[in-house]
Design an enzyme around this catalytic site. Structure first.
Site, short mmCIF file in Angstrom:
data_model
loop_
_atom_site.label_atom_id
_atom_site.label_comp_id
_atom_site.label_asym_id
_atom_site.label_seq_id
_atom_site.Cartn_x
_atom_site.Cartn_y
_atom_site.Cartn_z
N ASP A 131 0.86 -1.18 0.00
CA ASP A 131 0.00 0.00 0.00
C ASP A 131 0.90 1.24 0.00
O ASP A 131 2.12 1.13 0.23
CB ASP A 131 -0.90 -0.04 1.23
CG ASP A 131 -1.91 1.10 1.26
OD1 ASP A 131 -2.40 1.48 0.18
OD2 ASP A 131 -2.18 1.62 2.36
N ASP A 180 -0.44 5.09 0.90
CA ASP A 180 -0.83 6.04 1.96
C ASP A 180 -0.71 5.36 3.32
O ASP A 180 -1.31 4.33 3.57
CB ASP A 180 -2.27 6.52 1.75
CG ASP A 180 -2.42 7.42 0.55
OD1 ASP A 180 -1.58 8.31 0.39
OD2 ASP A 180 -3.37 7.24 -0.23
N ASP A 219 -1.33 -0.68 5.98
CA ASP A 219 -1.58 -0.05 7.28
C ASP A 219 -3.01 -0.20 7.74
O ASP A 219 -3.38 0.32 8.79
CB ASP A 219 -1.23 1.45 7.22
CG ASP A 219 -2.22 2.24 6.37
OD1 ASP A 219 -2.54 1.77 5.25
OD2 ASP A 219 -2.68 3.30 6.81
#
Length: 259
Positions: free
Chosen positions: A13, A15, A209
């Site tokens: 990922d 962001d 995250d």
């Protein structure tokens, strides 16, 4: 950790894993340099639909990292691919940023604010009440509602901000229609990511995250999973989910062996 470092492929990922807004996170340069040095197959698989792969590559370049645009796959590209496969040559009313609009154009989908086949929503700073009214009207008239991803919130330099699902929610609530979401954890996006990597699920790992998109996507696709605590999910939040990541790290820099 040796088992993790021995994986052939890394789906990451962006962001909350690589950066917050325009701020690079600690250990990221070392992690990307390690991926390149060890000739790992890696793909930045992001639910953000705002930027094209070229724009994402340029963003990392401005932060001091040289990564080819072939290493990026976004929910905008996945959405365009899905809609074009479902209804070739269709039209859409789009609430979204240039990355989504460009992906749709390139897939042969044209913009229509009169009688579109689809209403497609992604993250954008141009979200407003007028666009919500139009979207509601078109869905009530029969347009199918698509969201680029299921993220309710996202990390930024200023803290947590609304993301795609939060922007779609007023349209869903007003019309009574549920959107179809294409990005993670949808298996469509995960299977495409693995295909682009050229890896089987057992050879790859998902690094993210978010428990509700990244980690569940990895679990359901049969990948080992790494939760980094540099983005949305906290240790307390992690414990509320019925599934667990294989690894919990403070950031991606911990994946690199110590020199």
């Amino acid at each position: 950790m040796e088992n993790l470092r021995s994986k052939k492929g890394f789906l990451c990922d962006m962001d909350g894993v690589i950066y917050h807004g325009n701020q690079l996170l600690p250990g990221v340069k070392e992690f990307v340099a390690w991926l390149q040095r060890e000739k790992k197959r890696f793909l930045f698989l992001t639910n953000s639909s705002e930027r094209s792969p070229r724009e994402l590559a340029q963003k990392l370049s401005r932060m001091g990292m040289d990564v080819d645009e072939s290493h990026f796959y976004t929910s905008a590209l996945a959405t365009a691919k899905f809609v074009a496969s479902q209804s070739p040559g269709c039209t859409a009313y789009v609430i979204g940023a240039p990355g989504l609009l460009n992906a749709l154009y390139e897939a042969g989908i044209t913009m229509n604010d009169v009688n579109p086949d689809y209403v497609i929503v992604g993250e954008t700073s141009n979200y407003n009440y007028e666009s919500i009214l139009k979207a509601v009207h078109f869905v009530q008239k029969g347009a199918r509602l698509i969201g680029t991803n299921t993220d309710m919130t996202g990390p930024s330099e200023k803290g947590i901000i609304p993301a795609c699902r939060a922007l779609v929610s007023p349209i869903e609530l007003t019309t009574g229609c549920s959107a179809y979401y294409v990005g993670k954890p949808n298996p469509l996006m995960m299977r495409t990511g693995l295909k682009l990597l050229g890896c089987h699920s057992g050879e790859a790992v998902m690094v993210g995250d978010r428990m509700d998109t990244d980690i569940v996507a990895g679990v359901e696709t049969g990948l080992d999973t790494v939760l980094v605590l540099s983005g949305v999910t906290t240790p307390e939040m992690m414990n509320t989910f019925p599934y667990r990541p294989h690894y919990v790290l403070s950031g991606v820099g911990e994946i690199c062996p110590e020199e």
